[in-house]
Every structure is written in structure tokens, then in C-alpha cells.
Design a protein around this motif. Structure first.
Motif, PDB file in Angstrom:
ATOM      1  N   THR A  10      13.750  -1.656  24.281  1.00 46.35           N
ATOM      2  CA  THR A  10      13.400  -0.960  25.515  1.00 46.35           C
ATOM      3  C   THR A  10      13.302   0.530  25.204  1.00 46.35           C
ATOM      4  O   THR A  10      13.667   0.956  24.096  1.00 46.35           O
TER       5      THR A  10
ATOM      6  N   TYR B 123       7.259  -8.818  42.377  1.00 50.02           N
ATOM      7  CA  TYR B 123       8.617  -8.742  41.840  1.00 50.02           C
ATOM      8  C   TYR B 123       8.993 -10.060  41.174  1.00 50.02           C
ATOM      9  O   TYR B 123       9.583 -10.071  40.077  1.00 50.02           O
TER      10      TYR B 123
ATOM     11  N   TRP C 183       7.280 -10.413  37.793  1.00 48.36           N
ATOM     12  CA  TRP C 183       7.936  -9.601  36.773  1.00 48.36           C
ATOM     13  C   TRP C 183       9.270 -10.222  36.349  1.00 48.36           C
ATOM     14  O   TRP C 183       9.553 -10.360  35.161  1.00 48.36           O
TER      15      TRP C 183
ATOM     16  N   GLU D  44      10.832 -11.642  32.352  1.00 49.25           N
ATOM     17  CA  GLU D  44      11.839 -10.885  31.626  1.00 49.25           C
ATOM     18  C   GLU D  44      12.625 -11.795  30.682  1.00 49.25           C
ATOM     19  O   GLU D  44      12.847 -12.974  30.988  1.00 49.25           O
TER      20      GLU D  44
ATOM     21  N   ARG E 196       4.032  -7.435  30.865  1.00 42.34           N
ATOM     22  CA  ARG E 196       5.363  -7.392  31.475  1.00 42.34           C
ATOM     23  C   ARG E 196       5.769  -5.953  31.765  1.00 42.34           C
ATOM     24  O   ARG E 196       6.287  -5.647  32.844  1.00 42.34           O
ATOM     25  N   TRP E 197       5.523  -5.055  30.817  1.00 42.49           N
ATOM     26  CA  TRP E 197       5.914  -3.666  31.030  1.00 42.49           C
ATOM     27  C   TRP E 197       5.039  -2.984  32.061  1.00 42.49           C
ATOM     28  O   TRP E 197       5.496  -2.110  32.804  1.00 42.49           O
TER      29      TRP E 197
ATOM     30  N   ARG F 188       6.485  -3.851  35.349  1.00 42.84           N
ATOM     31  CA  ARG F 188       7.704  -3.085  35.613  1.00 42.84           C
ATOM     32  C   ARG F 188       7.365  -1.670  36.094  1.00 42.84           C
ATOM     33  O   ARG F 188       7.951  -1.178  37.057  1.00 42.84           O
TER      34      ARG F 188
END
Length: 317
Positions: free
Chosen positions: A87, A212, A215, A219, A289-290, A293
Motif C-alpha cells: 500500500t 462500496y 470495492w 480487497e 481496485r485502487w 478506492r
């Protein structure tokens, strides 16, 4: 991935499309004729970073402990975030936190939520101090080549006379944060500081939204975000006093975009090798995915915060 742009060539454009909101279908039509020309043209061969992939392939899977931290995911993440990191590191924040805590070569730092030890290595190199890295996720501790200790809620303090405790990510997964902090802060020196960096829930209504949920489902560990108020209360319950809360959402989003932009050339080079091609699908999935986010952060559904705390029962030096 549905309606995906061909892998052989336009990776830069595809990632740019994610960040800048281009229509991928239109982009695919415009680029289709250029893919063959790009591969036919002479190009400088860039060497992909082999170390994360080699290490990840050497780590056996853990069938007894289900996890989405696969070797491929670990390798892909380090291509973007740097060796040992999965991350954003928040390097500028680390400098500010170190200066605020007055850290120096004799300081002793405990890093909880250390992933594969990337931030701990950066702190040790920058300050020259002692840094002990610990992680609550067993697959990450196992994959760290011994650089990271596994931490369980029942463990006693890992580092005696700690001057500074940095907590990353632990508060995002619904783990027993108060229990972990209470035990690990037991040996915090008088005047020592605790910094908790975490994603937080800023709009509870968004937890039921399709964006939401999409996402959260992608994760590696399903997030269980707390509000700033709840997070502060959990920290206070660990016999700590929260002395400052900072909103770092903008810096967090900027670092995500900067890091992915810097990784584009490495990703383009990787598709010309067999080992690199194996990671391309994972990198594309990680990019989406990012992006999800960051969109949630910009929409105000979630945010990023730093909480600074000190021991209530110990006087400052």
C-alpha cells in the motif's frame, strides 16, 4: 476482463484511461490499429523488477489459512508500491511524524501492520534507528523472509522502551485494535507517541452502495472501516489520549496516482517477458481496485486519517 484492451502494447493508455475517466470502448477502437505498429517498432528493453516476483513465487501457499494475498498479488503490489510494501508508504507523512516525535538514531520504533517490512526498512535507513516490524496477517509475516514478526492479540509487548509506535492498516480490518494497542503500548517510554494511520468511514450510508460493495469484495481482506469518532474511542480505551487528528485523504489519493503513474513503464516492459505476462492480469485488477478506492475517497464515502496519541498515565519527558 470484459471488453479489455489488448494486453500487447497500450497499457499506458489503459491505466491513464482509468485515472482520467476515458471511455474504454472508444479508446479500444482508437488504439486497435496502433498496437501492431508499436510492437513492430524498435524499443528499448526495460528490465522488470524480478525480486518481488521471485520471492512471491518461492512462498508456498497456505491452504489451511484462506487468504486473498496470493503470491501473484504480493508480487504485483510491490511493483507499484516498492519492495516490501503493498500500500502507499506515505513517505512525506513519515518524515513529519518522525520530526514531531523527535526521533533519532537512538530511537526505538515499533511498526504494527508492517506488511512485508517496506516502511520499517525506509524508517531504519532514513533515521538509522531500531525498528521492529510486526504484522497481524500471517500470510504477510510468512512472506516477509523473516523481516516481519507475527503479532497476535494475546502477545505481550514486542519492543521494550519504545519511543514511537506506528500503526498502519490494523484499524481497517475490524481487528481487536484496543487489545493490541493496550499490550504493545505498555512499554512506551514517557513522552512516546503513537500514530494510527487508517482509512475511515466518513459516510455510513455508502456501505450499502454498489460501488462500496464492489470495492470491498475485491480487497485482499474485506474492510471493516470505522468512523473517526469510533476509531478515536478505541484508541482512548487503550489508555491513550488522542492529541491530534489529521485528514490525509488528499495526500493519500495523490500518492496512489503518482505511484501508479510511475509503475506504467515497468508494466509495459513486463509484457515482453513470460514471467511479466503472468502478472499483467493481476496488475490490471489491482489498478481497478485502487481506482475504486480513490473514487470512494473523492466522493466522500471514505477517507484517510492520522491519529496521534500519547500515554495518559505517563508524563512527558
Amino acid at each position: 476482463m470484459p471488453d479489455s484492451i489488448p494486453m500487447r502494447g497500450p497499457l499506458r493508455q489503459r491505466l491513464r484511461a482509468w485515472w482520467e475517466g476515458y471511455d474504454l470502448a472508444e479508446l479500444k477502437r482508437r488504439l486497435a490499429a496502433r498496437v501492431a505498429n508499436e510492437d513492430a517498432a524498435p524499443s528499448q528493453q526495460l528490465s522488470p523488477r524480478p525480486s518481488p516476483l521471485a520471492r512471491a513465487q518461492a512462498v508456498p501457499s497456505q491452504p489451511s489459512e484462506p487468504t486473498n494475498w496470493t503470491p501473484e498479488r504480493l508480487a504485483a503490489a510491490q511493483i507499484v508500491w516498492g519492495n516490501g510494501s503493498l500500500t502507499p508508504r506515505g513517505t512525506s507523512q513519515l518524515r513529519a511524524l518522525s520530526a514531531r516525535a523527535g526521533l533519532g538514531q537512538r530511537s526505538r520504533i515499533l511498526h504494527l501492520g508492517a506488511e512485508l517490512g517496506g516502511v520499517a526498512s525506509e524508517l531504519q535507513s532514513a533515521i538509522g534507528c531500531t525498528v521492529l516490524a510486526a504484522e497481524t496477517q500471517k500470510p504477510l509475516a510468512d512472506a516477509s523472509d523473516g523481516r516481519v514478526r507475527l503479532l497476535r492479540a494475546a502477545d505481550s509487548a514486542l519492543l521494550s522502551d519504545a519511543d514511537f509506535i506506528l500503526v498502519d492498516g490494523v484499524a481497517e480490518r475490524g481487528e481487536p485494535l484496543t487489545t493490541l494497542l493496550r499490550s504493545q503500548c505498555e512499554t512506551l517510554v514517557p513522552g512516546g507517541q503513537v500514530a494510527v494511520r487508517s482509512l475511515v468511514l466518513t459516510d455510513e450510508r455508502q456501505t450499502t452502495s454498489p460501488r462500496y460493495r464492489e470495492w470491498a469484495d475485491t480487497e485482499p481482506v474485506r474492510p471493516r472501516l470505522r468512523s473517526v469518532e469510533t476509531l478515536s474511542r478505541l484508541v482512548e480505551d487503550a489508555r491513550l489520549s488522542v492529541v491530534a487528528v489529521s485528514d490525509i485523504s488528499a495526500d493519500y489519493a495523490a500518492e496512489v496516482e503518482y505511484s501508479w503513474g510511475g509503475a506504467i513503464d515497468r508494466i509495459r516492459a513486463m509484457h515482453r517477458t513470460a514471467a511479466g505476462q503472468a502478472l499483467i492480469p493481476q496488475l490490471l485488477a489491482e489498478g481497478e481496485r485502487w481506482l475504486n478506492r480513490i473514487e470512494l475517497i473523492r466522493e466522500g464515502a471514505i477517507g484517510a486519517r492520522i491519529l496521534i496519541a500519547t500515554r495518559r498515565d505517563r508524563a512527558r519527558r
